[in-house]
Design a protein around this motif. Structure first.
Motif, mmCIF file in Angstrom:
data_model
loop_
_atom_site.group_PDB
_atom_site.id
_atom_site.type_symbol
_atom_site.label_atom_id
_atom_site.label_comp_id
_atom_site.label_asym_id
_atom_site.label_seq_id
_atom_site.Cartn_x
_atom_site.Cartn_y
_atom_site.Cartn_z
ATOM 1 N N ARG A 184 -9.403 -8.017 2.560
ATOM 2 C CA ARG A 184 -9.626 -6.848 3.099
ATOM 3 C C ARG A 184 -9.012 -6.501 4.459
ATOM 4 O O ARG A 184 -9.256 -7.416 5.414
ATOM 5 C CB ARG A 184 -11.187 -6.719 3.191
ATOM 6 N N GLY A 185 -8.854 -5.313 4.981
ATOM 7 C CA GLY A 185 -8.468 -5.312 6.492
ATOM 8 C C GLY A 185 -6.943 -4.793 6.486
ATOM 9 O O GLY A 185 -6.263 -4.884 5.490
ATOM 10 N N VAL A 233 -0.447 1.602 8.031
ATOM 11 C CA VAL A 233 -0.425 2.571 6.596
ATOM 12 C C VAL A 233 0.510 3.667 6.898
ATOM 13 O O VAL A 233 0.145 4.265 7.889
ATOM 14 C CB VAL A 233 -1.899 2.661 6.206
ATOM 15 N N VAL A 234 1.393 3.833 6.187
ATOM 16 C CA VAL A 234 2.243 5.391 6.245
ATOM 17 C C VAL A 234 2.152 5.973 5.077
ATOM 18 O O VAL A 234 1.943 5.367 4.064
ATOM 19 C CB VAL A 234 3.564 4.931 6.831
ATOM 20 N N ARG A 235 2.603 7.390 5.166
ATOM 21 C CA ARG A 235 2.510 8.092 3.825
ATOM 22 C C ARG A 235 3.949 8.802 3.772
ATOM 23 O O ARG A 235 4.402 9.221 4.876
ATOM 24 C CB ARG A 235 1.453 9.248 4.090
ATOM 25 N N ILE A 236 4.426 8.941 2.897
ATOM 26 C CA ILE A 236 5.545 9.530 2.632
ATOM 27 C C ILE A 236 5.472 10.167 1.378
ATOM 28 O O ILE A 236 4.877 9.949 0.517
ATOM 29 C CB ILE A 236 6.841 8.766 2.321
ATOM 30 N N PRO A 237 6.206 11.547 1.298
ATOM 31 C CA PRO A 237 6.096 12.398 -0.005
ATOM 32 C C PRO A 237 6.665 11.872 -1.246
ATOM 33 O O PRO A 237 7.672 11.153 -1.064
ATOM 34 C CB PRO A 237 6.824 13.780 0.471
ATOM 35 N N ALA A 238 6.081 12.249 -2.145
ATOM 36 C CA ALA A 238 6.551 11.692 -3.653
ATOM 37 C C ALA A 238 8.079 12.195 -3.985
ATOM 38 O O ALA A 238 8.755 11.493 -4.503
ATOM 39 C CB ALA A 238 5.626 12.240 -4.834
ATOM 40 N N ARG A 239 8.301 13.201 -3.356
ATOM 41 C CA ARG A 239 9.670 13.622 -3.436
ATOM 42 C C ARG A 239 10.867 12.905 -2.924
ATOM 43 O O ARG A 239 11.893 13.083 -3.395
ATOM 44 C CB ARG A 239 9.542 15.140 -2.867
ATOM 45 N N MET A 240 10.216 11.768 -2.175
ATOM 46 C CA MET A 240 11.399 10.973 -1.660
ATOM 47 C C MET A 240 11.557 9.626 -2.587
ATOM 48 O O MET A 240 12.184 8.695 -2.125
ATOM 49 C CB MET A 240 10.862 10.485 -0.184
ATOM 50 N N ALA A 243 -8.266 -0.297 3.847
ATOM 51 C CA ALA A 243 -8.577 -1.667 4.684
ATOM 52 C C ALA A 243 -9.570 -2.054 3.608
ATOM 53 O O ALA A 243 -9.859 -3.235 3.535
ATOM 54 C CB ALA A 243 -9.415 -1.199 5.893
ATOM 55 N N ALA A 244 -10.341 -1.448 2.575
ATOM 56 C CA ALA A 244 -11.528 -1.990 1.713
ATOM 57 C C ALA A 244 -10.914 -2.443 0.490
ATOM 58 O O ALA A 244 -11.751 -3.063 -0.177
ATOM 59 C CB ALA A 244 -12.134 -0.635 1.561
ATOM 60 N N PHE A 245 -9.526 -2.103 0.218
ATOM 61 C CA PHE A 245 -8.944 -2.776 -0.982
ATOM 62 C C PHE A 245 -8.850 -4.348 -0.767
ATOM 63 O O PHE A 245 -8.500 -4.841 0.329
ATOM 64 C CB PHE A 245 -7.538 -2.059 -1.095
#
Length: 86
Positions: free
Chosen positions: A54-55, A62-69, A45-47
């Protein structure tokens, strides 16, 4: 809406399943991932960059997925772009 399944996290057990699809109508990637922590959301959000205020808008997440994907994401990008080799 027609989703084309591309792949799932190779380390998926019974409880977690980051997954990638392509929407055949819009050619968009559809990604299921882990929810971001409050700390990661705050950093995102600060980016600020040209064209990126911003925001995090209410209609985004925002979601995260593993680098192996990464190979699964590359395949999804090829499918969405219409350059897949099957």
């Amino acid at each position: 809406m027609s989703l084309q399944f591309i792949g799932i996290d190779p380390h998926t057990g019974t409880g977690e399943s980051p997954t990638v699809w392509v929407d055949d109508d819009t050619r968009e990637l559809v990604i299921q991932g882990w929810k971001a922590s409050a700390e990661l959301e705050a950093v995102c959000a600060a980016f600020e960059a040209p064209g990126h205020a911003r925001g995090i808008p209410e209609h985004e997440a925002v979601v995260r997925i593993p680098a192996r994907m990464v190979p699964v994401l590359r395949e999804a990008c090829d499918v969405a772009h219409g350059t897949e080799v099957r």
